[in-house]
Design an enzyme around this catalytic site. Structure first.
Site, PDB file in Angstrom:
ATOM      1  N   PRO A  26       0.165  10.820  -1.171  1.00 27.61           N
ATOM      2  CA  PRO A  26      -0.088  11.974  -2.042  1.00 27.61           C
ATOM      3  C   PRO A  26       0.273  11.604  -3.472  1.00 27.61           C
ATOM      4  CG  PRO A  26       1.970  12.275  -0.829  1.00 27.61           C
ATOM      5  CD  PRO A  26       1.337  11.012  -0.306  1.00 27.61           C
ATOM      6  N   MET A  27      -0.614  11.885  -4.408  1.00 26.14           N
ATOM      7  CA  MET A  27      -0.294  11.654  -5.827  1.00 26.14           C
ATOM      8  C   MET A  27      -0.810  12.839  -6.630  1.00 26.14           C
ATOM      9  SD  MET A  27      -0.920   7.570  -6.410  1.00 26.14           S
ATOM     10  CE  MET A  27      -2.460   7.448  -5.507  1.00 26.14           C
ATOM     11  N   SER A  28       0.164  13.563  -7.182  1.00 24.78           N
ATOM     12  CA  SER A  28      -0.166  14.749  -7.960  1.00 24.78           C
ATOM     13  C   SER A  28      -1.034  14.347  -9.148  1.00 24.78           C
ATOM     14  CB  SER A  28       1.167  15.321  -8.440  1.00 24.78           C
ATOM     15  OG  SER A  28       1.029  16.660  -8.701  1.00 24.78           O
ATOM     16  N   GLN A  79       0.928  18.962   1.507  1.00 27.50           N
ATOM     17  CA  GLN A  79       2.325  18.680   1.194  1.00 27.50           C
ATOM     18  C   GLN A  79       2.937  19.815   0.364  1.00 27.50           C
ATOM     19  OE1 GLN A  79       3.952  15.957  -1.870  1.00 27.50           O
ATOM     20  NE2 GLN A  79       4.727  14.793  -0.129  1.00 27.50           N
ATOM     21  N   CYS A 109       9.853  13.276  -4.534  1.00 32.47           N
ATOM     22  CA  CYS A 109       9.380  13.263  -5.918  1.00 32.47           C
ATOM     23  C   CYS A 109      10.557  13.187  -6.881  1.00 32.47           C
ATOM     24  CB  CYS A 109       8.555  14.507  -6.205  1.00 32.47           C
ATOM     25  SG  CYS A 109       7.883  14.426  -7.860  1.00 32.47           S
ATOM     26  N   LYS A 148       8.408  13.468   3.686  1.00 30.52           N
ATOM     27  CA  LYS A 148       8.303  12.233   2.885  1.00 30.52           C
ATOM     28  C   LYS A 148       9.517  12.147   1.978  1.00 30.52           C
ATOM     29  CE  LYS A 148       5.107   9.769  -0.172  1.00 30.52           C
ATOM     30  NZ  LYS A 148       5.643   9.972  -1.512  1.00 30.52           N
ATOM     31  N   ASN A 209       6.354   2.972   2.652  1.00 28.34           N
ATOM     32  CA  ASN A 209       5.586   3.184   1.420  1.00 28.34           C
ATOM     33  C   ASN A 209       6.268   2.471   0.238  1.00 28.34           C
ATOM     34  OD1 ASN A 209       5.715   5.679  -0.984  1.00 28.34           O
ATOM     35  ND2 ASN A 209       3.797   4.656  -0.565  1.00 28.34           N
ATOM     36  N   GLY A 210       5.423   1.959  -0.652  1.00 28.74           N
ATOM     37  CA  GLY A 210       5.901   1.383  -1.905  1.00 28.74           C
ATOM     38  C   GLY A 210       5.371  -0.004  -2.167  1.00 28.74           C
TER      39      GLY A 210
HETATM   40  C1  LIG Z   1       0.971   9.839 -10.392  1.00 31.24           C
HETATM   41  C2  LIG Z   1       1.802   9.974  -9.151  1.00 31.24           C
HETATM   42  C3  LIG Z   1       1.914  11.198  -8.521  1.00 31.24           C
HETATM   43  C4  LIG Z   1       2.676  11.334  -7.346  1.00 31.24           C
HETATM   44  N1  LIG Z   1       2.721  12.549  -6.725  1.00 31.24           N
HETATM   45  C5  LIG Z   1       3.364  12.659  -5.535  1.00 31.24           C
HETATM   46  C6  LIG Z   1       3.318  13.863  -4.789  1.00 31.24           C
HETATM   47  O1  LIG Z   1       2.674  14.850  -5.184  1.00 31.24           O
HETATM   48  N2  LIG Z   1       4.002  13.906  -3.626  1.00 31.24           N
HETATM   49  C7  LIG Z   1       4.711  12.827  -3.144  1.00 31.24           C
HETATM   50  O2  LIG Z   1       5.314  12.906  -2.077  1.00 31.24           O
HETATM   51  N3  LIG Z   1       4.744  11.673  -3.812  1.00 31.24           N
HETATM   52  C8  LIG Z   1       4.081  11.549  -4.983  1.00 31.24           C
HETATM   53  N4  LIG Z   1       4.064  10.362  -5.621  1.00 31.24           N
HETATM   54  C9  LIG Z   1       4.718   9.189  -4.989  1.00 31.24           C
HETATM   55  C10 LIG Z   1       3.703   8.404  -4.134  1.00 31.24           C
HETATM   56  O3  LIG Z   1       3.268   9.174  -3.037  1.00 31.24           O
HETATM   57  C11 LIG Z   1       4.328   7.095  -3.601  1.00 31.24           C
HETATM   58  O4  LIG Z   1       5.459   7.434  -2.844  1.00 31.24           O
HETATM   59  C12 LIG Z   1       4.754   6.141  -4.712  1.00 31.24           C
HETATM   60  O5  LIG Z   1       3.742   6.055  -5.714  1.00 31.24           O
HETATM   61  C13 LIG Z   1       5.057   4.745  -4.156  1.00 31.24           C
HETATM   62  O6  LIG Z   1       3.923   4.189  -3.523  1.00 31.24           O
HETATM   63  P1  LIG Z   1       2.980   3.105  -4.284  1.00 31.24           P
HETATM   64  O7  LIG Z   1       3.898   1.992  -4.764  1.00 31.24           O
HETATM   65  O8  LIG Z   1       2.023   2.627  -3.240  1.00 31.24           O
HETATM   66  O9  LIG Z   1       2.343   3.802  -5.431  1.00 31.24           O
HETATM   67  C14 LIG Z   1       3.352  10.211  -6.798  1.00 31.24           C
HETATM   68  C15 LIG Z   1       3.244   8.984  -7.453  1.00 31.24           C
HETATM   69  C16 LIG Z   1       2.487   8.847  -8.592  1.00 31.24           C
HETATM   70  C17 LIG Z   1       2.390   7.492  -9.251  1.00 31.24           C
END
Ligand SMILES: Cc1cc2nc3c(=O)[nH]c(=O)nc-3n(C[C@H](O)[C@H](O)[C@H](O)COP(=O)(O)O)c2cc1C
Length: 338
Positions: A26-28, A79, A109, A148, A209-210
């Site tokens: 999920p990415m806001s 979520q 978050c 999460k 994740n990450g």
């Molecule tokens: C722009 C942005 C928005 C995000 N919004 C959420 C969100 O709404 N909910 C959530 O649980 N995590 C959110 N995250 C975290 C991601 O879900 C993820 O845990 C984090 O980016 C690490 O994974 P990655 O390295 O593959 O990006 C957000 C991350 C980014 C960069």
């Protein structure tokens, strides 16, 4: 056994079948309905809505309603973020009523806007309170509830294993762990091996994740963490197909629908752009679409002239933006798809 084929196998949460083990995070502001629908078309195993503030949802705010609407996906995960058990339960009931198959609780978050309001990863500082929210949501809906989280608030408080264990006892069906603490924000590297400490204390599926951007990363992450599935976020910037492409590669199959030629890129991006304008309306859609256009350009046509990129970002008439995209995604500005 190689772990790659494992990524291509289904996972079950009660009656909910998840097609494979490579998920879109999920990415806001990013993983809205058009983005998630695309990711699923490309073969992502699971997609999750942008976080929705439970209080806003319960008050019937339009943007929250858009975030929980069911796109054309086999498993619709909504979520929720929040700090009041009553709002979280009510938000969960509303989302389930709109067709959510799974409710995910945001405890990861790091944004001050969220943690200042004592939600997101701030909940990890008060596990008893976090548990009261989890229990309220589990009691409110008949669908599986997932959580999460991060590794903890900081390195002196790596309490994800304890919270995950208590969440499982409260009826949570799966936990996702981003291998960083809240205080790391997005700095440093995600600690994939640390996720194993959560895997060791629960029997529900654990999603790691990450910092995953490829099948090789995903396999290495599974190997270090012992997790059951991987979740990929920022690697999707300008590449909504990434999770699907990783899952396909894991299965030894060709990727589904990722563009390869300059012509395909152009029509892919225009389709995505138009879907966003349809969802949000022109004014809001133009604003939301800009970051996606920037990512597409930077990733796939990095040699295009700066003035064209600027024009794609600033033009306010969709037909002008599309003409600029046509110029940008001409063969000479392209390099092979990432
Ligand atoms: C722009 C942005 C928005 C995000 N919004 C959420 C969100 O709404 N909910 C959530 O649980 N995590 C959110 N995250 C975290 C991601 O879900 C993820 O845990 C984090 O980016 C690490 O994974 P990655 O390295 O593959 O990006 C957000 C991350 C980014 C960069």
């Amino acid at each position: 056994m190689s772990l790659a084929p494992h990524l291509a196998t289904p996972l079950h949460l009660g009656k909910v079948e998840i097609a494979n083990r490579v998920f879109l995070a999920p990415m806001s502001g990013v993983t809205d309905e058009p983005f998630r629908a695309r990711a699923v078309t490309h073969g992502a195993g699971l997609v999750v809505s942008e976080m929705v503030a439970s209080g806003e949802l319960a008050k019937g705010r339009r943007n929250s309603a858009l975030r929980i609407r069911r796109p054309d996906v086999p498993v619709h995960v909504v979520q929720l973020a929040g700090r009041e058990a009553g709002w979280m339960a009510e938000g969960a009931r509303i989302a389930a009523g709109e067709g959510a198959d799974v409710i995910d609780i945001n405890m990861g978050c790091p944004a001050r806007k969220v943690t200042g309001g004592y939600c997101g990863s701030a909940l990890m500082r008060d596990p008893d309170h976090a548990l009261s929210l989890i229990e309220a949501v589990v009691a409110a809906v008949p669908v599986p509830v997932t959580v999460k989280m991060r590794l903890g608030w900081n390195h002196d408080s790596l309490n994800a294993p304890d919270i995950a264990r208590r969440a499982e006892a409260a009826g949570v069906a799966m936990v996702t762990v981003h291998g960083r603490t809240r205080c790391q924000l997005y700095n440093g590297r995600a600690d994939w091996a640390a996720i194993r400490r959560i895997k060791e204390v629960v029997s529900i599926p654990v999603v790691a994740n990450g910092d995953v951007e490829s099948l090789a990363d995903a396999v290495e992450m599974l190997s270090q963490s012992g997790a059951d599935a991987v979740m990929v976020g920022r690697g999707h910037y300008g590449a909504p197909w990434l999770a699907g492409a990783i899952a396909a590669q894991a299965a030894g199959r060709p990727a589904i629908g990722a563009p390869t030629s300059s012509k395909e890129f152009f029509s892919y991006i225009v389709d995505h752009y138009e879907d966003m304008l349809t969802l949000y309306g022109i004014e809001q859609g133009l604003r939301h679409a800009r970051k996606h256009l920037g990512w597409f350009v930077d990733r796939h046509a990095p040699h295009s002239p700066a003035e064209l990129r600027r024009a794609a970002m600033t033009s306010t008439a969709p037909k002008d933006v599309i003409e600029v995209l046509r110029m940008i995604f001409s063969a000479e500005n392209m390099r092979s798809a990432a």
